[in-house]
Enzyme design. Structure first.
Site, PDB file in Angstrom:
ATOM      1  CB  CYS A   2     -39.511 104.279  63.408  1.00 45.32           C
ATOM      2  SG  CYS A   2     -40.237 105.224  64.770  1.00 45.32           S
TER       3      CYS A   2
HETATM    4  N1  GLN Z   1     -41.039 110.662  66.618  1.00 46.72           N
HETATM    5  C1  GLN Z   1     -41.743 109.442  66.328  1.00 46.72           C
HETATM    6  C2  GLN Z   1     -42.173 108.680  67.550  1.00 46.72           C
HETATM    7  O1  GLN Z   1     -41.927 109.058  68.642  1.00 46.72           O
HETATM    8  C3  GLN Z   1     -40.932 108.558  65.417  1.00 46.72           C
HETATM    9  C4  GLN Z   1     -39.718 108.109  66.115  1.00 46.72           C
HETATM   10  C5  GLN Z   1     -38.731 107.469  65.252  1.00 46.72           C
HETATM   11  O2  GLN Z   1     -38.650 107.665  64.039  1.00 46.72           O
HETATM   12  N2  GLN Z   1     -37.895 106.780  65.923  1.00 46.72           N
HETATM   13  O3  GLN Z   1     -42.778 107.667  67.395  1.00 46.72           O
END
Ligand code: GLN
Length: 231
Positions: A2
């Site tokens: 994210c």
């Molecule tokens: N693992 C986390 C989620 O599934 C964060 C994912 C991310 O950083 N893209 O929301």
């Protein structure tokens, strides 16, 4: 991964941080520039901000499991939301994680707002009873809240040693302090005259943006900014 953004400073509009910048979180939701581990962040968004003066400020959240770029209601209201402390994120769900509001950052314990960029093996996390979702980030947030933000650096180094492939970029704020870790993904800092921005990637071309080295903790208060190596 994210993308997230935090602000600690004078009162500014949420829109000026999240929607207006040329490469802000709204644009990062469909065209991030430094994202290494996926293409876009369409699985939801969250904006948390502290409401009220620095002492006694209350964390409030507005989250959605839909893409930020299409949220015209948020676009309409965001210019009217003002705060001295903001934690915002756009989400690209890790494969196997639920796409739901409760899995979307920022998470809170009532005092802190917290976002996670990355991935962690849930089996290495201490068991807690208060996670909002089974999503790895929600479980990680719950563990960090339980251990206390004062030991965030130690907690991240410990979890990183248990899961060597984890990416553990955390951003957290409580209204008077903002903390972030760089552990496996990008993090940048912008020191403005009116406050400090920490973000997964710069939201504009200001030459004052600095890259935070990997495996570092950043600690921002009214007294200033400190950066500490985590290894
Ligand atoms: N693992 C986390 C989620 O599934 C964060 C994912 C991310 O950083 N893209 O929301």
């Amino acid at each position: 991964m994210c993308r997230h953004l935090g602000w600690l400073g004078t009162d500014v509009s949420v829109s000026s941080l999240v929607l207006d910048p040329p490469f802000g979180l709204r644009v990062q939701s469909y065209a991030p520039r430094r994202q290494k581990h996926c293409l876009l962040n369409a699985d939801g968004w969250g904006v948390g901000f502290f409401d009220g003066s620095a002492e006694g400020a209350v964390p409030r959240r507005w989250r959605s499991a839909a893409p930020l770029w299409g949220d015209t209601s948020f676009e309409s209201v965001a210019p009217a939301l003002r705060s001295h402390c903001v934690v915002a994120a756009v989400r690209s769900a890790t494969v196997g994680m639920p796409i739901e509001i409760s899995a979307t950052a920022p998470f809170t314990d009532g005092q802190w707002l917290l976002s996670h960029n990355g991935i962690v093996d849930r089996a290495v996390l201490p068991l807690t009873s208060s996670a909002e979702s089974v999503c790895d980030s929600a479980l990680l947030a719950s563990a960090i809240f339980a251990l206390g933000l004062d030991v965030l650096g130690e907690t991240i180094a410990q979890i990183g040693s248990l899961d060597r492939t984890a990416r553990l970029n955390i951003l957290a704020a409580n209204g008077s302090r903002m903390l972030a870790t760089a552990w496996g993904d990008t993090l940048s800092i912008l020191r403005r005259p009116d406050g400090v921005v920490l973000a997964s990637e710069p939201y504009d071309h200001d030459p004052a943006w600095e890259d935070v080295p990997d495996r570092h903790l950043v600690d921002v208060t009214a007294q200033g900014v400190t950066m500490t190596a985590l290894d």
